[in-house]
Design a protein around this motif. Structure first.
Motif, short mmCIF file in Angstrom:
data_model
loop_
_atom_site.label_atom_id
_atom_site.label_comp_id
_atom_site.label_asym_id
_atom_site.label_seq_id
_atom_site.Cartn_x
_atom_site.Cartn_y
_atom_site.Cartn_z
N ASN A 97 123.75 -10.95 -27.25
CA ASN A 97 122.26 -11.48 -27.49
C ASN A 97 122.09 -13.08 -26.99
O ASN A 97 121.54 -13.86 -27.87
CB ASN A 97 121.98 -11.51 -28.94
N GLU A 98 122.39 -13.49 -25.71
CA GLU A 98 122.59 -14.83 -25.42
C GLU A 98 121.11 -15.05 -24.64
O GLU A 98 120.90 -16.16 -24.48
CB GLU A 98 123.61 -15.34 -24.57
N PHE A 99 120.61 -13.93 -24.19
CA PHE A 99 119.32 -14.00 -23.43
C PHE A 99 118.08 -14.02 -24.40
O PHE A 99 118.07 -13.42 -25.52
CB PHE A 99 118.96 -12.92 -22.66
N ARG A 100 117.04 -14.91 -24.05
CA ARG A 100 116.05 -14.98 -24.86
C ARG A 100 114.60 -15.26 -23.81
O ARG A 100 114.90 -15.67 -22.74
CB ARG A 100 116.08 -15.93 -26.14
N LEU A 101 113.43 -14.88 -24.35
CA LEU A 101 112.46 -15.24 -23.71
C LEU A 101 111.33 -16.21 -24.41
O LEU A 101 111.37 -16.38 -25.65
CB LEU A 101 111.29 -13.89 -23.56
N LEU A 144 109.27 -16.32 -19.91
CA LEU A 144 110.28 -16.88 -18.70
C LEU A 144 111.38 -16.66 -19.56
O LEU A 144 111.61 -16.86 -20.74
CB LEU A 144 109.76 -18.25 -19.04
N MET A 145 112.66 -16.48 -18.99
CA MET A 145 114.04 -16.07 -19.41
C MET A 145 114.64 -17.42 -19.49
O MET A 145 114.79 -18.33 -18.79
CB MET A 145 114.77 -15.31 -18.39
N ARG A 146 115.48 -17.50 -20.68
CA ARG A 146 116.49 -18.43 -20.94
C ARG A 146 117.81 -17.83 -21.25
O ARG A 146 118.04 -17.01 -22.20
CB ARG A 146 115.94 -19.32 -22.05
N TRP A 147 118.69 -18.76 -20.99
CA TRP A 147 120.33 -18.16 -21.42
C TRP A 147 120.93 -19.28 -22.11
O TRP A 147 121.04 -20.52 -21.39
CB TRP A 147 120.95 -17.89 -20.32
N ARG A 148 121.59 -19.25 -23.35
CA ARG A 148 122.31 -20.14 -24.06
C ARG A 148 123.67 -19.93 -23.78
O ARG A 148 123.83 -18.43 -24.68
CB ARG A 148 121.87 -20.26 -25.42
N TYR A 149 124.59 -20.30 -23.19
CA TYR A 149 125.97 -19.84 -23.13
C TYR A 149 126.93 -20.97 -23.36
O TYR A 149 126.79 -22.22 -23.10
CB TYR A 149 126.16 -19.47 -21.84
N GLN A 150 127.71 -20.83 -24.57
CA GLN A 150 128.70 -21.58 -25.19
C GLN A 150 127.98 -23.15 -25.53
O GLN A 150 128.42 -24.19 -24.97
CB GLN A 150 129.76 -22.10 -24.11
N GLU A 151 126.99 -22.83 -26.16
CA GLU A 151 126.20 -24.01 -26.59
C GLU A 151 125.41 -24.84 -25.69
O GLU A 151 125.01 -26.03 -26.07
CB GLU A 151 127.10 -24.99 -27.87
N GLN A 152 125.34 -24.35 -24.41
CA GLN A 152 124.63 -24.78 -23.40
C GLN A 152 123.57 -24.28 -22.76
O GLN A 152 123.57 -22.80 -22.79
CB GLN A 152 125.44 -25.41 -22.19
N VAL A 159 118.95 -6.52 -16.23
CA VAL A 159 118.35 -7.91 -17.24
C VAL A 159 116.77 -7.53 -17.04
O VAL A 159 116.25 -8.02 -18.10
CB VAL A 159 119.15 -9.19 -16.71
N GLY A 160 116.29 -7.38 -15.77
CA GLY A 160 114.90 -7.21 -15.61
C GLY A 160 114.33 -6.19 -16.53
O GLY A 160 113.25 -6.52 -16.83
N SER A 161 114.86 -5.05 -16.65
CA SER A 161 114.48 -4.24 -17.34
C SER A 161 114.40 -4.70 -19.06
O SER A 161 113.33 -4.25 -19.67
CB SER A 161 115.44 -2.69 -17.46
N TRP A 162 115.15 -5.47 -19.36
CA TRP A 162 115.27 -5.90 -20.68
C TRP A 162 114.15 -6.99 -20.71
O TRP A 162 113.57 -7.09 -21.90
CB TRP A 162 116.61 -6.51 -20.94
N VAL A 163 113.79 -7.74 -20.13
CA VAL A 163 112.93 -8.71 -19.79
C VAL A 163 111.42 -7.91 -19.93
O VAL A 163 110.60 -8.45 -20.83
CB VAL A 163 113.01 -9.60 -18.44
#
Length: 644
Positions: A406-410, A428-436, A456-460
Motif C-alpha cells: 500500500n505504498e502507492f496512492r493517488l 496523479l500517482m504518488r509513491w512513498r518508499y522508506q519514508e521518502q 499498476v495502471g489498472s490499479w490507478v
C-alpha cells in the motif's frame, strides 16, 4: 576522355534520381511551411495579397508533384534524360522565387514575430535544400541565393541596427550554405563513383573458391540475420584492437552499446517475421553511419555494439547523434510504418578503462541509465551513472511488492473553467518508499520499462473511478482524468478493463477522461485508433497531455477524434513572450478540429488573465490548487462552489 564522359553520364543518371526521390518530402514541407506562414499572420490589410501568394505557391507545388509522379512512372531509360533535371530545376527555382517574393512583398507589414518567423522558415528551407538538392550543385547554390539574398539585402538597407545585423547574417548564412552545397555535392559524386566502382568490382568476382571462402567466413563470423559480426567474432576483433592500444599502435577507441526502444512490442504484436525485417533494415542504416574501420556487432536480440576509432568526446557525440537520427526514421514494410528509437551508452578507452569486457559493461550501464530520456538519446559513462543504475535496480525491486505494501496512492489536481468552477480532477500517482516521496519522473519510466505499468495502471484506473463514483454522488457533472501509458494500449485486456471499471462503479462514460502523451502518435495507428474508437463509443473522452513537446500530428489528432488538448506548461510559462502566439494558434485550430483546450501549469494571475483573453475554456495549475489528497479534493469542490 571516355572515362570522364562515362562518369558524367553516371552523375547525371544518379543525380536526377536523388533529386526526384527527395522531391515529395521537400514539396510537402514547403506546402506546410507556406500555409503556416501565410495564414498565421494574415489580417485584413494583407489578406488578398497573402491568399494570392499562397494559391500561386500551391499551384506550383501541385505541378511539381505531378512532374514527380510522371518521373516515377517513366521507364528506367527515360528517367536518365536531361530534360528531367531541367524540369525539376525550373520548378524548384520558381518555388524559391515565390519564397523570396513573400519576404520582399510583405516586409513593410511585418511584425517582429512575422519577421522572425519568416527568417527562420527561409533559413530552414535553405538549410534543407543544401542536402536535398546536393545532387545538383548549381541548383542548390541558386536556390540558396534566390531564397536568402533578397531578404538579406532588404534588411541591410534598413535603418535599424538589428535588421542590418540580421541582413549581414543572412548573407553569411548564404555563403555557408553554398559552401556546404559544394561539399555535399562532392560527397554525393564520390559516393556515386564509389558505388559504381564497387558494382564493377563485384561483377568480376566469379571465382568459386573465393565465393566458398566467403560463405565459410560468414557462417563462422557473421550474424546470419543482419550480416554484422556475431558476438564471438566481435570480441576476437575487439581484443586485437585492445592489444594495439597496449602496444601504443593506437591512442584509444570508443565502445557504443546500442539498444532499440520498444522492439519487444514489435515482436509481441506484429510477430517475429516483422521484427526480423526491422532488424535487417536498422542494421543496414547502422552500416551506413560508420566507417569501414568500425567494428559492428549484433550483440543479441535488439542490442548492437560498435567499436569506433572516435575517442574524443566531440567526435563520439557526433557519431551517436548520427546513429540515433538514422535509426529513428520511419521504417516502411509493405503496408505498415514502424518507428523506433535507439538509446546509446558510450565508454572511452583509456578514460574509463582499457579492458574490452569492462568497457562493454560500462557502455551498457551508460545506455541503461539513459533509457527513456529525452531529447538526448545517448550518454557517456561516469560514476554517477553507475550510482543511478544501482538506485534504479533498488527501486525496480521495491516496486514488485509496492502495491501489496500500500505504498502507492493517488492525489487529485483540479481543472477549472473560466469562472473558477471545478470541472474535473486529474488523478496523479504518488509513491512513498522508506519514508521518502519518490518522484513520478523517476518511477514511472521504470514501470514502463519493466512492464509493471500495466498492473499498476489498472490499479490507478480502479482507484480513480472509485473516487469519481464518490464525487459523482456529490457533484454529478465533475469528470476524472486518468493518465494512460502507451504500453497499456498494447495490453489485450485494456479496453475490457476500462469498460469493466465503468460498469462496476456505475459511472457515466463521458465523465472518464483518458490522458495520453504525444508518443501515442508514433505507435501502430490502426490498433490505437480501434481501441480509442471502442472506448469513445462508451462515451469515454480522450485528451493529449503535454501537447507541443513531442511528436505532433494534427492529422492524427483529427483521425483519432481527440476531445481535449492540454497545452504544455512550458508554453504557459512564456505566455507573456512568444507563448501567447502558440496559445492563440491552438485556439484557432481547436475550433476547426472540434476539440477543447486545457492550459496546464498556470501559476500566476497574469497568466490566467491572458489565457482568459485568448478564450481558453479550461485551466489547471498551482494558481488554482496543488494536487490534493482525497478528502481535501472533496472539500475543494465545496469551496469552489461557494466561491463562485
Amino acid at each position: 576522355m571516355t572515362k570522364n564522359t562515362e562518369h558524367s553520364k553516371l552523375y547525371q543518371s544518379e543525380g536526377v534520381k536523388l533529386l526526384y526521390n527527395n522531391s515529395l518530402p521537400g514539396i510537402l514541407i514547403t506546402f506546410v511551411a507556406s500555409t503556416t506562414l501565410a495564414f498565421t499572420f494574415i489580417d485584413d490589410a494583407n489578406f488578398h495579397g497573402k491568399l494570392l501568394w499562397w494559391v500561386v505557391m500551391t499551384l506550383v507545388l501541385a505541378v511539381r508533384v505531378v512532374d514527380t509522379k510522371m518521373w516515377i512512372k517513366s521507364d528506367a531509360e527515360r528517367k536518365n534524360n536531361k530534360k528531367w533535371t531541367l524540369r525539376f530545376s525550373v520548378g524548384c527555382l520558381i518555388t524559391a522565387m515565390l519564397w523570396s517574393a513573400y519576404a520582399v512583398t510583405f516586409y513593410p507589414q511585418f511584425s517582429i514575430e512575422e519577421l522572425s518567423s519568416t527568417n527562420v522558415i527561409l533559413a530552414a528551407m535553405a538549410g534543407g535544400a543544401t542536402s536535398i538538392l546536393s545532387a545538383s550543385l548549381t541548383l542548390a547554390a541558386l536556390y540558396n541565393i534566390i531564397i536568402l539574398m533578397p531578404m538579406s539585402i532588404l534588411l541591410m538597407m534598413q535603418s535599424e541596427q538589428y535588421k542590418i545585423n540580421l541582413g549581414g547574417l543572412g548573407v553569411c548564412f548564404t555563403i555557408i550554405m553554398i559552401i556546404s552545397s559544394v561539399r555535399s555535392a562532392n560527397y554525393i559524386k564520390e559516393a556515386i563513383l564509389l558505388r559504381y566502382r564497387n558494382k564493377k568490382l563485384v561483377s568480376r568476382m566469379e571465382e568459386t573458391i573465393r565465393v566458398r571462402t566467403q560463405e565459410v567466413y560468414e557462417m563462422s563470423n557473421k550474424d546470419s540475420l543482419t550480416g554484422l559480426y556475431n558476438r564471438s567474432a566481435f570480441l576476437a576483433a575487439a581484443e586485437s584492437t585492445e592489444l594495439d592500444f597496449k602496444d601504443n599502435k593506437i591512442t584509444g577507441f570508443s565502445i557504443f552499446f546500442i539498444d532499440l526502444d520498444g522492439f519487444k512490442n514489435i515482436n509481441d504484436t506484429l510477430g517475429h517475421n516483422v521484427g526480423d525485417k526491422v532488424l535487417v533494415n536498422l542494421s543496414a542504416r547502422l552500416k551506413n553511419c560508420n566507417d569501414t574501420d568500425t567494428l559492428m556487432c549484433r550483440w543479441g536480440g535488439d542490442e548492437f555494439i560498435l567499436l569506433a576509432k572516435e575517442k574524443d568526446y566531440s567526435s563520439a557525440s557526433e557519431l551517436a547523434e548520427q546513429i540515433t537520427a538514422s535509426l529513428s526514421l520511419p521504417i516502411r514494410l509493405d503496408d505498415q510504418t514502424i518507428t523506433l528509437n535507439a538509446t546509446i551508452g558510450i565508454s572511452v578507452c583509456p578514460d574509463h578503462d582499457i579492458s574490452i569486457t569492462r568497457l562493454i559493461q560500462l557502455a551498457d550501464i551508460a545506455m541503461y541509465s539513459q533509457k527513456g530520456k529525452y531529447p538526448e538519446r545517448f550518454a557517456f559513462y561516469n560514476l554517477d551513472l553507475e550510482r543511478d543504475l544501482r538506485r534504479k535496480v533498488t527501486l525496480n525491486e521495491a516496486m514488485k511488492d509496492a502495491l501489496d505494501r500500500n505504498e502507492f496512492r493517488l492525489v487529485y489536481q483540479p481543472i477549472v473553467d473560466a469562472e473558477g468552477q471545478v470541472v474535473s480532477f486529474e488523478a496523479l500517482m504518488r509513491w512513498r518508499y522508506q519514508e521518502q516521496e519518490i518522484s513520478p519522473v523517476e518511477f514511472i519510466p521504470l514501470m514502463e520499462q519493466s512492464g509493471r505499468i500495466v498492473q499498476v495502471g489498472s490499479w490507478v484506473l480502479e482507484e480513480a473511478c472509485k473516487m469519481l463514483a464518490k464525487i459523482h454522488k456529490h457533484s454529478p457533472d465533475i469528470c476524472m482524468c486518468v493518465n494512460i501509458s502507451l504500453i497499456q494500449f498494447y495490453d489485450k485486456g485494456f479496453v475490457n478493463n476500462v469498460i469493466r471499471v465503468i460498469e462496476r462503479y456505475d459511472i457515466p462514460g463521458h465523465l472518464l477522461h483518458l490522458e495520453v502523451t504525444e508518443s501515442i502518435f508514433q505507435s501502430e495507428q490502426m490498433m490505437i485508433n480501434q481501441k480509442v474508437s471502442e472506448l469513445q463509443q462508451r462515451g469515454v473522452k480522450f485528451s493529449v497531455d503535454d501537447f507541443g513537446t513531442g511528436y505532433s500530428s494534427l492529422s492524427v489528432i483529427q483521425n483519432m477524434n481527440i476531445d481535449y488538448i492540454k497545452i504544455d506548461r512550458s508554453f504557459i510559462q512564456h505566455i507573456e513572450q512568444k507563448g501567447l502566439s502558440i496559445v492563440k494558434a491552438m485556439m484557432n485550430i481547436s475550433q476547426s478540429l472540434n476539440f477543447s483546450v486545457i492550459a496546464e501549469g498556470v501559476e500566476t494571475e497574469k497568466q490566467r488573465q491572458l489565457l482568459e483573453q485568448c478564450g481558453i475554456p479550461y485551466m489547471q495549475g498551482y494558481y488554482f490548487s496543488r494536487p490534493l489528497e482525497r478528502e481535501k479534493a472533496l472539500d475543494y469542490i465545496d469551496y469552489s462552489t461557494v466561491e463562485t
